[in-house]
Design an enzyme around this catalytic site. Structure first.
Site, PDB file in Angstrom:
ATOM      1  CD  GLN A 537      10.519  40.552  -5.652  1.00  0.00           C
ATOM      2  OE1 GLN A 537       9.367  40.449  -6.555  1.00  0.00           O
ATOM      3  NE2 GLN A 537      11.823  40.918  -5.971  1.00  0.00           N
ATOM      4  N   GLY A 538      12.246  36.396  -4.763  1.00  0.00           N
ATOM      5  CA  GLY A 538      13.220  35.688  -3.848  1.00  0.00           C
ATOM      6  C   GLY A 538      13.849  36.692  -3.021  1.00  0.00           C
ATOM      7  N   GLY A 539      14.899  36.233  -2.314  1.00  0.00           N
ATOM      8  CA  GLY A 539      15.653  37.082  -1.399  1.00  0.00           C
ATOM      9  C   GLY A 539      16.217  38.257  -2.282  1.00  0.00           C
ATOM     10  N   GLY A 541      15.845  38.807  -5.688  1.00  0.00           N
ATOM     11  CA  GLY A 541      15.538  39.162  -7.065  1.00  0.00           C
ATOM     12  C   GLY A 541      14.353  38.410  -7.341  1.00  0.00           C
ATOM     13  CB  THR A 542      11.710  39.020  -9.870  1.00  0.00           C
ATOM     14  OG1 THR A 542      11.768  40.310  -9.343  1.00  0.00           O
ATOM     15  CG2 THR A 542      10.310  38.376  -9.934  1.00  0.00           C
ATOM     16  CB  VAL A 543      12.098  33.349  -8.881  1.00  0.00           C
ATOM     17  CG1 VAL A 543      12.331  31.829  -9.589  1.00  0.00           C
ATOM     18  CG2 VAL A 543      13.108  33.597  -7.811  1.00  0.00           C
ATOM     19  CE  LYS A 557      18.119  34.791  -6.511  1.00  0.00           C
ATOM     20  NZ  LYS A 557      18.187  33.786  -5.408  1.00  0.00           N
ATOM     21  CG  ASP A 654      17.221  33.782   4.709  1.00  0.00           C
ATOM     22  OD1 ASP A 654      16.684  33.870   5.839  1.00  0.00           O
ATOM     23  OD2 ASP A 654      17.240  34.419   3.592  1.00  0.00           O
TER      24      ASP A 654
END
Ligand SMILES: *[C@@H]1O[C@H](CO)[C@@H](O)[C@H](O)[C@H]1NC(C)=O
Ligand SMILES: *[C@@H]1O[C@H](CO)[C@@H](O)[C@H](O)[C@H]1NC(C)=O
Ligand SMILES: *[C@@H]1O[C@H](CO)[C@@H](O)[C@H](O)[C@H]1NC(C)=O
Ligand SMILES: *[C@@H]1O[C@H](CO)[C@@H](O)[C@H](O)[C@H]1NC(C)=O
Ligand SMILES: *[C@@H]1O[C@H](CO)[C@@H](O)[C@H](O)[C@H]1NC(C)=O
Ligand SMILES: *[C@@H]1O[C@H](CO)[C@@H](O)[C@H](O)[C@H]1NC(C)=O
Ligand SMILES: *[C@@H]1O[C@H](CO)[C@@H](O)[C@H](O)[C@H]1NC(C)=O
Ligand SMILES: *[C@@H]1O[C@H](CO)[C@@H](O)[C@H](O)[C@H]1NC(C)=O
Ligand SMILES: *[C@@H]1O[C@H](CO)[C@@H](O)[C@H](O)[C@H]1NC(C)=O
Length: 843
Positions: A537-539, A541-543, A557, A654
């Protein structure tokens, strides 16, 4: 022979004289008791030998005073004077405990000229000079009850450790009164202290007239001192004690950034306040701050309802009336006499009549030192600050000041200043006619424009729907103006590649524009975004892992469906990453936009992200030192490219272990540019309202004030180095009493035990100094103050050179602000669906 004998005699005599001096007249002690009196010539030394108490004469004066000064600092720096109004004329005075238990100064005739004037119990009182420079009177049998202390009765100097009382019911606390002149310690005309009414601030008075004020305290800084925004070591600086005393008082204290620094604040006889630090190398006092120093800082320099513009374009602050106001005395004003100030062009209506439809309005001024004499209103939910102001006919302005709350100003607006950096907004109340004419016309105008826009939108939607096949190409290749701006100067042709085969045939490395994929091809490559293909789970969205035709693996993503907030990050990422090429940055291979779907396609990283290795007990062992060293170097080079070598100057904002991906050779690649920002080359820092990032990696000035610069990335990088070398997380660090890895590293380093920080699972290190150097650089990168952090160029040099001498880090204290409770350790502030603004930022 005779000659050498004479020399010997001389030396012996000198030696005896010195001894005599020590025994007879220059005796020093550590406390004053009933039996032990300090006579003129004796002195009392504090623990740690920092301060000294004794008799002195100011320059050009023969009068004798009892005072406290810094031991071993020349010229003698007096920080406190006892008998400032009643000096002694000869050297026969003494400081002793009197029969009534008070500490007194007596003259040669045994007359008391100064006394602590308290009512102590009579059992063996003693006076002690503490390490902080505080002279305390207490009973020897009960050291907790202080009858009297010099810190509660200061003269002109504020020392770290002192507490300044803030209590509205006790009125203004004019605690500090300077000397009358450089050679006369008696009280002068000026005073400095706290105005506790409304929002708390520091004020300098001359008699009853204000000469300077700090602006309201917002629980982190004084809002009228923009240097506090820029210097960013306010993390230390002033603090207001939180639980009030039983009598309702709270106290200001000062926490120096480095405990070993000798610091003092002092109001000079001419009414100027200085913050000074002892420079041990140059052996003189360095001035850190001087107030007031600029023209605009002089109290109400431009008169009422007028703003002093503190721009570097002017030497001596420019005055201008605020919008809706005009000079009250135009002739005087034009001559440069601003004291008359400004007056309203159109007076306010403020009618309670039912028929008065035209309510007054507001216009916002930005980047301001807010006016003086504001009151803080604790408002109930149903009413806004604005309504409170509107209902009060004398209210001239309002603002919800971050850290303070709703403030309204019901007196004339005085002492306003415009800052280049920092400051707060102020909403100025104006008559309706000043705000932009008649409301009705606006309503009609808005309706017409609205209807027109609505029609246009319908048309657009119809057009888009009709040609929806081309939408995705428009987005990725043509429509984004910002993207076009960047590309404008380049001679290139837009290619729309929608079929996957074309993508794969094309050698993407040199394709400047971004290929698009069809949603169907992405869906089938990822097995309809199945759970087993999910990588993380990226910042925003889901990868997923995608296997495209030809067996080529890519990371996909998928931005969460309806989230509007992700869109900005999405565009940002396309914009930035497609333009960047470096072996330590993740490559974006394509995008897909169909209906609500927004998908980014990256190169696939078989080893996932660094945090999976670093913070996993079993996998961590496989990260031997050489690999960690290469990872640190790789990230540094990637970051240097972003900051300096790419065509754009980019701040990532980030950087963290989960955003460092590892390819199959464990080479690191920086990913996730959703939050990155492009800077002009000349721009050094920027301010943002949306503080997004991950605590534990966020630099103090960014977390607290929203100021970011390449140095805030450097801070995150420093945290990363320490994490990589130690194998532990910064935030959830649980090493003994230390609240963060950074604090722990410093404490080990200061005890010369840096080696203990190195991850014990690292089996062999060929060169331990390499690891120690990494830690040292990590500590330099995580200095609290921006100016003490190196830039990425120097970081790489430091890492790579074996010999160079590295600067000494200062003790970090930033992690201590976690105590303030606002911040949840390790909490990710920004996620796809809820952008939470945890830190409120004044802008
Ligand atoms: C001070 O002197 C008195 C009498 O001379 C003696 O009883 C007492 O013990 C002394 N106190 C100290 C602290 O030396
Ligand atoms: C001391 O006196 C001399 C001569 O009168 C004068 O020049 C100097 O400014 C004085 N210094 C101070 C600190 O007053
Ligand atoms: C001052 O008073 C002390 C005791 O109170 C006494 O011992 C001493 O002799 C007095 N000195 C003079 C000069 O009167
Ligand atoms: C302190 O000493 C340094 C070096 O000697 C000098 O450059 C500086 O001007 C001095 N500062 C003051 C305030 O005297
Ligand atoms: C202050 O001066 C600067 C530089 O001339 C100008 O850009 C800015 O608009 C001024 N601000 C105000 C509030 O007058
Ligand atoms: C400045 O203007 C005020 C208000 O008009 C006036 O009272 C004052 O005398 C003027 N001061 C000077 C120095 O001209
Ligand atoms: C508001 O005040 C102005 C001037 O004081 C006056 O001319 C105007 O009629 C007033 N409007 C209303 C609606 O009261
Ligand atoms: C808020 O509301 C409560 C109850 O409705 C009332 O007692 C209190 O006075 C209000 N406070 C303010 C600041 O208006
Ligand atoms: C400016 O405002 C202050 C505070 O309300 C007031 O006392 C003073 O008289 C005003 N000055 C002028 C020139 O109107």
């Amino acid at each position: 022979m005779a000659e050498s004998n004479r020399d010997l005699t001389l030396v012996t005599t000198l030696f005896i004289l010195l001894q005599l001096c020590r025994i007879v007249s220059c005796s020093t002690s550590t406390l004053i008791t009933r039996n032990l009196t300090i006579r003129d010539g004796d002195s009392l030394i504090s623990e740690g030998e920092i301060f000294e108490l004794g008799f002195f004469s100011p320059k050009n004066s023969t009068l004798r005073y009892v005072g406290i000064w810094f031991k071993n600092i020349e010229p003698r720096t007096i920080v406190w004077v006892a008998n400032r109004e009643t000096p002694l004329s000869d050297h026969n005075g003494a400081l002793k405990i009197a029969d009534d238990g008070n500490l007194v100064v007596v003259n040669g005739q045994n007359n008391t000229v100064w006394s602590t004037n308290v009512h102590p119990k009579l059992n063996n009182n003693v006076a002690v000079l503490l390490e902080t420079g505080d002279l305390v009177l207490y009973s020897d049998s009960d050291r907790d009850t202080k009858y009297w202390e010099s810190f509660n009765n200061p003269t002109d100097t504020f020392l770290p450790g002192m507490r300044v009382r803030v209590n509205p019911s006790m009125g203004e606390n004019r605690a500090f009164i300077p000397w009358k002149s450089e050679s006369d310690p008696s009280p002068g005309r000026y005073s400095m202290g706290i105005d506790p009414f409304g929002a708390i601030e520091i004020v300098i008075w001359e008699g009853e007239t204000r000469k300077w004020r700090s602006g309201p305290w917002n629980s982190a800084i004084f809002t009228g001192v923009p240097d506090m925004f820029r210097v960013t070591n306010y993390i230390h600086g002033f603090k207001l004690s939180s639980p009030p005393d039983p009598d309702g008082s709270v106290f200001f204290t000062y926490v120096p950034s480095n405990k070993d620094d000798l610091l003092r604040f002092r109001i000079r006889f001419d009414g100027i306040v200085e913050q000074l630090m002892w420079n041990r190398d140059a052996r003189n006092w360095t001035s850190l701050q001087v107030k007031p120093s600029k023209e605009c800082e002089k109290y109400n320099r431009c008169g009422n309802y007028s703003v002093c513009n503190d721009s570097k374009d002017f030497d001596s602050g420019k005055c201008s009336c605020i919008f809706g106001f005009e000079p009250a005395y135009r002739n005087q004003w034009n001559k440069g006499n601003f004291s008359g100030g400004c007056k309203r062009r159109v007076s306010l209506n403020c009618s309670q009549s039912l028929f008065a439809k035209k309510e007054d309005g507001f216009r916002v001024l930005k980047g301001m030192k807010v006016p003086d004499f504001g009151s803080v209103v604790s408002i109930n939910n149903s009413e806004t600050c604005k309504d409170v102001c509107l209902r009060d006919c004398s209210c001239n302005a309002y603002e919800v000041v971050p850290g303070i709350g709703c403030m309204i100003w019901t007196r004339d607006l005085v002492d306003m200043e415009h800052f280049e950096y920092g400051g707060n907004n102020v909403n100025i109340r104006l008559a309706a006619s000043e705000i932009g004419g008649k409301k009705e016309i606006w309503i009609i105008l808005f309706s017409i424009v609205g209807a027109f826009m609505l029609g246009l939108c319908c048309l657009c939607i119809w057009v888009l729907w009709k040609f929806r096949k081309n939408v995705k190409d428009i987005f990725c290749n043509k429509e984004d103006n910002a993207l076009l701006d960047i590309r404008k100067n380049r001679d290139y042709s837009v290619k729309s590649l929608s079929s996957l085969n074309e993508v794969l045939v094309e050698d993407q490395v040199d394709t400047p524009d971004l290929p698009t994929f069809s949603f169907n091809s992405v869906a089938s490559a990822t097995g309809d975004f199945s759970e087993e293909n999910k990588l993380g789970q990226g910042g925003f969205g889901t990868v997923y892992k995608g296997k495209f035709s030809g067996g080529r693996e890519m990371a996909v993503k998928r931005l969460s469906g309806k989230s509007k907030q992700g869109l900005e990050e999405f565009k940002n990422e396309i914009l930035l990453i497609a333009k960047l090429q470096h072996r330590n940055l993740v490559r974006l291979l394509g995008c897909c936009i169909e209906n609500d779907e927004k998908i980014l396609i990256y190169e696939y990283m078989p080893n996932n992200s660094l945090d999976r290795f670093l913070f996993d007990e079993s996998k961590r062992m496989s990260l031997e030192w050489r690999k960690r060293w290469d990872i640190i170097g790789g990230i540094a080079r990637g970051l240097l490219y972003l900051h300096r070598d790419s065509r754009l100057k980019i701040i990532h904002r980030d950087l963290k272990a989960s955003n460092i991906l590892l390819d199959k050779e464990m080479k690191p690649k920086i990913s996730d540019f959703g939050m990155a920002r492009i800077f002009n080359y000349r721009q050094d820092q920027a301010n943002t309202i949306r503080v997004v990032g991950t605590y534990g990696y966020m630099a103090p000035e960014y977390a607290m004030e929203g100021m970011f610069s390449e140095k805030s990335d450097v801070y995150s990088f420093g945290v990363l180095i320490l994490e990589i070398v130690s194998g532990s997380k910064n935030v959830s660090f649980r090493g003994s009493e230390h609240r963060s890895l950074i604090g722990y590293a410093w404490s080990l380093w200061s005890q010369g035990k840096t080696k203990e920080l190195i991850d014990p699972t690292i089996k062999e290190i060929r060169d331990v100094n390499e690891a120690i150097r990494c830690i040292h650089v990590g500590m330099l990168c995580t200095q609290d103050s921006v100016i003490h952090r190196p830039n990425m160029g120097s970081v790489l040099l430091m890492l790579e050179s074996q010999t160079s001498h590295l600067p000494r880090p200062r003790q970090p204290t930033f992690h201590s602000f976690l105590n303030f409770g606002e911040i949840v350790e390790g909490k990710e502030v920004a996620t796809v669906n809820d952008i939470t603004l945890t830190t409120v930022v004044g802008r």
